[in-house]
Design a protein around this motif. Sequence first.
Motif, short mmCIF file in Angstrom:
data_model
loop_
_atom_site.label_atom_id
_atom_site.label_comp_id
_atom_site.label_asym_id
_atom_site.label_seq_id
_atom_site.Cartn_x
_atom_site.Cartn_y
_atom_site.Cartn_z
N ALA A 148 0.77 -1.19 -0.02
CA ALA A 148 0.01 -0.07 -0.15
C ALA A 148 0.87 1.32 0.07
CB ALA A 148 -0.79 -0.09 1.14
N LEU A 149 1.94 1.27 0.74
CA LEU A 149 2.73 2.54 0.67
C LEU A 149 3.60 2.83 -0.55
CD1 LEU A 149 5.79 3.14 3.37
CD2 LEU A 149 6.31 3.18 0.75
N LEU A 150 3.58 2.01 -1.56
CA LEU A 150 4.07 2.20 -2.66
C LEU A 150 3.28 2.78 -3.54
CD1 LEU A 150 5.62 -1.63 -3.25
CD2 LEU A 150 7.08 0.71 -2.74
N ALA A 151 1.96 2.80 -3.24
CA ALA A 151 0.85 3.56 -4.05
C ALA A 151 1.09 4.75 -3.91
CB ALA A 151 -0.65 3.02 -3.58
N GLY A 152 1.66 5.31 -2.89
CA GLY A 152 1.67 6.69 -2.74
C GLY A 152 2.79 7.55 -3.55
N ASP A 153 3.67 6.65 -4.39
CA ASP A 153 4.69 7.27 -4.98
C ASP A 153 5.15 6.23 -6.32
OD1 ASP A 153 6.52 8.53 -6.70
OD2 ASP A 153 7.78 9.06 -4.80
N VAL A 154 6.03 5.34 -6.04
CA VAL A 154 6.69 4.64 -6.91
C VAL A 154 5.52 3.73 -8.00
CG1 VAL A 154 8.91 4.42 -5.98
CG2 VAL A 154 7.31 2.44 -5.68
N LEU A 155 4.51 3.37 -7.24
CA LEU A 155 3.48 2.59 -8.19
C LEU A 155 2.71 3.47 -8.85
CD1 LEU A 155 2.00 -0.11 -9.13
CD2 LEU A 155 0.75 0.00 -7.01
N SER A 156 2.28 4.61 -8.33
CA SER A 156 1.39 5.59 -9.20
C SER A 156 2.47 5.95 -10.10
CB SER A 156 1.08 6.86 -8.16
OG SER A 156 0.05 6.38 -7.34
N THR A 157 3.66 6.39 -9.75
CA THR A 157 4.27 7.14 -11.02
C THR A 157 4.74 5.90 -11.86
OG1 THR A 157 5.62 8.59 -9.28
CG2 THR A 157 6.84 8.22 -11.44
N PRO A 173 -7.08 -0.30 -6.74
CA PRO A 173 -7.84 -1.56 -6.93
C PRO A 173 -7.08 -2.77 -7.49
CG PRO A 173 -9.00 0.17 -7.90
CD PRO A 173 -7.61 0.86 -7.27
N TRP A 174 -5.90 -2.52 -8.22
CA TRP A 174 -4.90 -3.60 -8.49
C TRP A 174 -4.42 -4.27 -7.48
CZ3 TRP A 174 -1.33 -0.27 -12.54
CH2 TRP A 174 -2.22 0.19 -13.53
N LEU A 175 -4.47 -3.68 -6.29
CA LEU A 175 -3.61 -4.40 -5.21
C LEU A 175 -4.68 -5.38 -4.47
CD1 LEU A 175 -1.75 -1.50 -4.10
CD2 LEU A 175 -0.94 -3.26 -5.85
N ARG A 176 -5.98 -5.24 -4.88
CA ARG A 176 -6.97 -5.71 -4.00
C ARG A 176 -6.90 -7.35 -4.05
NH1 ARG A 176 -9.97 -1.90 -1.17
NH2 ARG A 176 -9.98 0.07 -2.24
N ASP A 177 -6.49 -7.95 -5.09
CA ASP A 177 -6.44 -9.32 -5.02
C ASP A 177 -5.37 -10.17 -4.67
OD1 ASP A 177 -4.86 -8.12 -7.02
OD2 ASP A 177 -5.98 -9.25 -8.81
N GLY A 178 -4.66 -9.59 -3.39
CA GLY A 178 -3.54 -10.46 -3.06
C GLY A 178 -2.06 -9.94 -3.56
N VAL A 179 -2.03 -8.96 -4.40
CA VAL A 179 -0.58 -8.61 -4.80
C VAL A 179 0.10 -8.39 -3.92
CG1 VAL A 179 0.49 -7.03 -6.53
CG2 VAL A 179 -1.74 -8.07 -7.17
N ASP A 180 1.55 -8.96 -3.89
CA ASP A 180 2.23 -8.46 -2.88
C ASP A 180 3.62 -8.02 -3.60
OD1 ASP A 180 4.22 -8.00 -0.76
OD2 ASP A 180 3.80 -9.92 -0.03
N LEU A 181 4.09 -6.61 -3.54
CA LEU A 181 5.04 -5.85 -4.05
C LEU A 181 5.92 -5.64 -3.11
CD1 LEU A 181 2.87 -3.75 -6.41
CD2 LEU A 181 4.08 -5.56 -7.21
N GLY A 182 6.08 -6.13 -1.97
CA GLY A 182 6.99 -5.78 -0.96
C GLY A 182 8.34 -6.27 -1.35
N GLY A 183 8.60 -7.19 -2.33
CA GLY A 183 9.99 -7.58 -2.91
C GLY A 183 10.74 -6.65 -3.39
N ILE A 184 10.28 -5.62 -3.57
CA ILE A 184 11.21 -4.27 -4.20
C ILE A 184 11.94 -3.71 -3.23
CG2 ILE A 184 9.59 -4.11 -6.09
CD1 ILE A 184 9.55 -1.13 -5.06
N PHE A 185 11.36 -4.05 -1.73
CA PHE A 185 12.44 -3.51 -0.58
C PHE A 185 13.44 -4.38 -0.27
CE2 PHE A 185 7.99 -1.60 -0.10
CZ PHE A 185 8.60 -0.22 0.22
#
Length: 347
Positions: A148-157, A305-317
């Motif tokens: 969710a944190l990523l939605a505030g910048d890098v995912l939106s960008t 809405p793309w994130l609601r189906d269990g997507v986990d992007l935490g691997g970029i950290f």
Amino acid sequence: MRALVFQDVKQLGCESIADAAIVDPGDAVVQVRLAAVCGSDLHIYRGHEAGIDAGTAMGHEFVGEVVAVGKDVERIRVGDQVLAPFTTSCGDCFYCRGGLTARCERGQLFGWVEQGEGLHGGQAEAIRVPMADSTLERLPDGVPVETALLAGDVLSTGCFGAERAGAGPGATIAVIGCGPVGLMAVFSAVRLGAARVFAIDTVPERLEQARELGAEPVDFAAASPPEVLRQATHGRGADGVVEAVGTPQATRGAVDLVRPGGTIAAVGVHNEPQFALSPGEAYDKNLTYVAGRCSARHYMDRVIPWLRDGVDLGGIFSHRLSLEEGVHAYRIFDEKLEGCTKVLLKP
Ligand SMILES: [Zn+2]
Ligand SMILES: [Zn+2]
């Protein structure tokens, strides 16, 4: 409260600063749960963007809990778990109504105080958020908080770049640079339905991450990206290129990759004084070149809405550290030590 503050170029400190507090009636104070270090924080750290006051709390990527609100705040409540875009926005001016929240008439960037004016950042125990009702969003249910944190910048960008490059059904998209924004551009281009997405970098781990997100990796130390793109497109080149680096060399690479009539979407922050492509080149290829800061508040609503189906992007950290370790975090991120690609700080 404790905060990671700017002292001088390449010199930060974890210091005690004045507690974040309500100043205006539209403010909220957010107790920060997680804060990320962004590539654009390095522009400040390295002195490429000058003018920030010593003592400014760094950072613009954070999530946390609302612990106080001003008397005019209606939508956001104390106790809400929230995320924020990297700039504030009023939601009601000409630009906000058109979705260009990055250029809000009253907007401010988190983590930038200059001559006493501006906002402290989120790499701190708490942060003041003006225009809280129109700036903050509640954390979506069922989405890992790091994602969710990523939605505030890098995912939106990344979404902004992919969309502006023309990612959509049938399109062939090239992404130059597989840092966090480039990786999120790959993810977004795939989500937007691009037929093929090529990810260009030289770092094996980044290329592997891009592959996992649905891209065809191209190591430009081993292969010629324009040649790869031409082979994939009957000799034409990419329909759109997301340039997620921010250097003249990356612009040149984009010009070489894009087909006649294609689009280059630059989301890397550029500091050079002139364009690296000539007006003649743009004319001869019928190019569209788009650039600018992402309107993250607007795009957050798009990507969540793309994130609601269990997507986990935490691997970029690659690293999860305490606020007290923040000075070290910047050093390893800046110098690309210890395989550092993106750092999460836990105040
Ligand atoms: Zn950022
Ligand atoms: Zn506005």
